[in-house]
Design a protein around this motif. Structure first.
Motif, PDB file in Angstrom:
ATOM      1  N   THR A  32       0.862  -1.289  -0.183  1.00 48.51           N
ATOM      2  CA  THR A  32      -0.113  -0.099   0.026  1.00 48.51           C
ATOM      3  C   THR A  32       0.745   1.355   0.115  1.00 48.51           C
ATOM      4  OG1 THR A  32      -1.893  -1.154   1.117  1.00 48.51           O
ATOM      5  CG2 THR A  32      -1.927   1.286   1.181  1.00 48.51           C
ATOM      6  N   LEU A  33       1.878   1.163   0.775  1.00 46.24           N
ATOM      7  CA  LEU A  33       2.892   2.299   0.887  1.00 46.24           C
ATOM      8  C   LEU A  33       3.623   2.688  -0.530  1.00 46.24           C
ATOM      9  CD1 LEU A  33       4.190   2.025   4.683  1.00 46.24           C
ATOM     10  CD2 LEU A  33       2.501   3.848   3.619  1.00 46.24           C
ATOM     11  N   PHE A  34       4.153   1.353  -1.312  1.00 43.99           N
ATOM     12  CA  PHE A  34       4.764   1.499  -2.306  1.00 43.99           C
ATOM     13  C   PHE A  34       4.200   0.761  -3.449  1.00 43.99           C
ATOM     14  CE2 PHE A  34       7.581   1.693   1.462  1.00 43.99           C
ATOM     15  CZ  PHE A  34       7.919   2.851   1.377  1.00 43.99           C
ATOM     16  N   PRO A  35       3.119   1.491  -3.965  1.00 43.54           N
ATOM     17  CA  PRO A  35       2.356   0.513  -4.910  1.00 43.54           C
ATOM     18  C   PRO A  35       3.327   0.413  -6.270  1.00 43.54           C
ATOM     19  CG  PRO A  35       1.514   2.878  -4.973  1.00 43.54           C
ATOM     20  CD  PRO A  35       2.385   2.607  -3.673  1.00 43.54           C
ATOM     21  N   ASP A  36       4.301   1.195  -6.467  1.00 45.66           N
ATOM     22  CA  ASP A  36       5.110   1.381  -7.642  1.00 45.66           C
ATOM     23  C   ASP A  36       6.177   0.193  -7.742  1.00 45.66           C
ATOM     24  OD1 ASP A  36       3.380   2.975  -8.697  1.00 45.66           O
ATOM     25  OD2 ASP A  36       4.359   4.787  -8.318  1.00 45.66           O
ATOM     26  N   ALA A  37       6.412  -0.415  -6.573  1.00 46.25           N
ATOM     27  CA  ALA A  37       7.330  -1.379  -6.251  1.00 46.25           C
ATOM     28  C   ALA A  37       7.292  -2.383  -7.281  1.00 46.25           C
ATOM     29  CB  ALA A  37       7.642  -1.664  -4.852  1.00 46.25           C
ATOM     30  N   SER A  38       8.377  -2.979  -7.687  1.00 45.46           N
ATOM     31  CA  SER A  38       8.410  -4.227  -8.442  1.00 45.46           C
ATOM     32  C   SER A  38       8.787  -5.263  -7.672  1.00 45.46           C
ATOM     33  CB  SER A  38       9.141  -4.248  -9.875  1.00 45.46           C
ATOM     34  OG  SER A  38      10.558  -3.943  -9.574  1.00 45.46           O
ATOM     35  N   THR A  39       9.587  -5.013  -6.737  1.00 47.21           N
ATOM     36  CA  THR A  39      10.179  -5.784  -5.681  1.00 47.21           C
ATOM     37  C   THR A  39      10.078  -5.535  -4.324  1.00 47.21           C
ATOM     38  OG1 THR A  39      11.719  -6.555  -7.390  1.00 47.21           O
ATOM     39  CG2 THR A  39      12.068  -7.405  -5.206  1.00 47.21           C
ATOM     40  N   LEU A  40       9.681  -6.165  -3.569  1.00 52.80           N
ATOM     41  CA  LEU A  40       9.524  -5.718  -1.951  1.00 52.80           C
ATOM     42  C   LEU A  40      10.190  -6.940  -1.250  1.00 52.80           C
ATOM     43  CD1 LEU A  40       5.940  -4.469  -1.556  1.00 52.80           C
ATOM     44  CD2 LEU A  40       8.111  -3.302  -1.120  1.00 52.80           C
ATOM     45  N   TRP A  41      11.098  -6.596  -0.296  1.00 57.17           N
ATOM     46  CA  TRP A  41      11.826  -7.490   0.547  1.00 57.17           C
ATOM     47  C   TRP A  41      11.382  -6.993   1.947  1.00 57.17           C
ATOM     48  CZ3 TRP A  41      17.473  -9.369  -0.492  1.00 57.17           C
ATOM     49  CH2 TRP A  41      17.438 -10.003  -1.561  1.00 57.17           C
ATOM     50  N   LEU A  42      10.879  -7.964   2.792  1.00 54.69           N
ATOM     51  CA  LEU A  42      10.731  -7.467   4.283  1.00 54.69           C
ATOM     52  C   LEU A  42      11.586  -8.414   5.221  1.00 54.69           C
ATOM     53  CD1 LEU A  42       6.972  -7.679   3.730  1.00 54.69           C
ATOM     54  CD2 LEU A  42       7.922  -5.670   4.143  1.00 54.69           C
ATOM     55  N   THR A  43      11.984  -7.910   6.105  1.00 53.80           N
ATOM     56  CA  THR A  43      12.758  -8.792   7.065  1.00 53.80           C
ATOM     57  C   THR A  43      12.378  -7.991   8.437  1.00 53.80           C
ATOM     58  OG1 THR A  43      14.827  -9.558   7.846  1.00 53.80           O
ATOM     59  CG2 THR A  43      14.944  -7.334   7.186  1.00 53.80           C
ATOM     60  N   ARG A  44      12.279  -8.982   9.544  1.00 49.20           N
ATOM     61  CA  ARG A  44      12.068  -8.426  10.814  1.00 49.20           C
ATOM     62  C   ARG A  44      13.013  -7.712  11.458  1.00 49.20           C
ATOM     63  NH1 ARG A  44       8.415 -12.261  14.764  1.00 49.20           N
ATOM     64  NH2 ARG A  44       9.820 -10.860  16.238  1.00 49.20           N
ATOM     65  N   SER A  45      12.490  -6.504  12.011  1.00 45.51           N
ATOM     66  CA  SER A  45      13.787  -5.641  12.511  1.00 45.51           C
ATOM     67  C   SER A  45      14.745  -6.236  13.464  1.00 45.51           C
ATOM     68  CB  SER A  45      13.112  -4.413  13.011  1.00 45.51           C
ATOM     69  OG  SER A  45      12.286  -3.699  12.069  1.00 45.51           O
ATOM     70  N   ASP A  46      14.131  -7.191  14.363  1.00 43.60           N
ATOM     71  CA  ASP A  46      15.042  -7.803  15.563  1.00 43.60           C
ATOM     72  C   ASP A  46      15.991  -8.641  14.667  1.00 43.60           C
ATOM     73  OD1 ASP A  46      13.073  -9.771  14.579  1.00 43.60           O
ATOM     74  OD2 ASP A  46      12.488 -10.236  16.834  1.00 43.60           O
ATOM     75  N   ARG A  47      15.918  -8.923  13.441  1.00 45.51           N
ATOM     76  CA  ARG A  47      17.003  -9.898  12.852  1.00 45.51           C
ATOM     77  C   ARG A  47      17.924  -8.940  11.977  1.00 45.51           C
ATOM     78  NH1 ARG A  47      13.329 -14.550  11.845  1.00 45.51           N
ATOM     79  NH2 ARG A  47      12.814 -14.995  14.036  1.00 45.51           N
ATOM     80  N   VAL A  48      18.029  -7.753  12.195  1.00 42.23           N
ATOM     81  CA  VAL A  48      18.835  -6.799  11.600  1.00 42.23           C
ATOM     82  C   VAL A  48      19.758  -6.176  12.741  1.00 42.23           C
ATOM     83  CG1 VAL A  48      18.894  -4.671  10.135  1.00 42.23           C
ATOM     84  CG2 VAL A  48      17.211  -6.368   9.749  1.00 42.23           C
ATOM     85  N   ALA A  49      20.930  -5.961  12.292  1.00 40.46           N
ATOM     86  CA  ALA A  49      21.981  -5.396  13.110  1.00 40.46           C
ATOM     87  C   ALA A  49      21.762  -3.919  12.838  1.00 40.46           C
ATOM     88  CB  ALA A  49      23.309  -5.786  13.005  1.00 40.46           C
ATOM     89  N   ARG A  50      21.496  -3.142  13.928  1.00 41.79           N
ATOM     90  CA  ARG A  50      21.384  -1.486  13.617  1.00 41.79           C
ATOM     91  C   ARG A  50      22.543  -0.738  14.282  1.00 41.79           C
ATOM     92  NH1 ARG A  50      16.614   0.607  15.914  1.00 41.79           N
ATOM     93  NH2 ARG A  50      16.306  -0.920  17.323  1.00 41.79           N
ATOM     94  N   PHE A  51      23.126  -0.020  13.713  1.00 39.54           N
ATOM     95  CA  PHE A  51      24.053   1.091  14.110  1.00 39.54           C
ATOM     96  C   PHE A  51      23.779   2.448  13.792  1.00 39.54           C
ATOM     97  CE2 PHE A  51      25.900  -3.146  13.427  1.00 39.54           C
ATOM     98  CZ  PHE A  51      26.573  -3.305  14.635  1.00 39.54           C
ATOM     99  N   SER A  52      24.174   3.380  15.102  1.00 39.84           N
ATOM    100  CA  SER A  52      23.895   4.554  14.750  1.00 39.84           C
ATOM    101  C   SER A  52      24.872   5.433  15.372  1.00 39.84           C
ATOM    102  CB  SER A  52      22.428   5.028  15.351  1.00 39.84           C
ATOM    103  OG  SER A  52      22.348   6.473  15.287  1.00 39.84           O
TER     104      SER A  52
END
Length: 95
Positions: free
Chosen positions: A53-73
């Motif tokens: 819904t947010l990106f109706p023009d996307a030809s490809t969408l990948w989703l991954t749970r945030s708790d499986r991503v290492a975040r650095f800031s």
């Protein structure tokens, strides 16, 4: 460009109890896959529906749970937000 020596790992969840999903998309097969944001949803199917819904023009969408991503800031995410730190170039997106 961010100072990589100042980046620290961020382990705190950004959402409450509901799982958060990082969304990556590309508009055409020739485009690079880009991180475009996150959605909160109980399942990958619901997260996909929200991202579509947010990106109706996307030809490809990948989703991954945030708790499986290492975040650095390089920002103190617990500190009060200072709008003067955000520039138009970075759009306020974490790196």
């Amino acid at each position: 460009m961010a100072d990589t020596d100042r980046r620290t790992r961020v382990d705190a969840a950004r959402a409450d109890d509901a799982p958060e999903w990082e969304v990556f998309h590309r508009e055409s097969p020739a485009d690079p896959l880009r991180h475009v944001g996150s959605v909160t949803a109980a399942s990958s199917d619901v997260a996909h529906e929200q991202a579509s819904t947010l990106f109706p023009d996307a030809s490809t969408l990948w989703l991954t749970r945030s708790d499986r991503v290492a975040r650095f800031s390089d920002r103190d995410l617990g500190a009060e937000y200072d709008a003067t730190d955000m520039t138009a170039d970075d759009g306020g997106v974490e790196s």
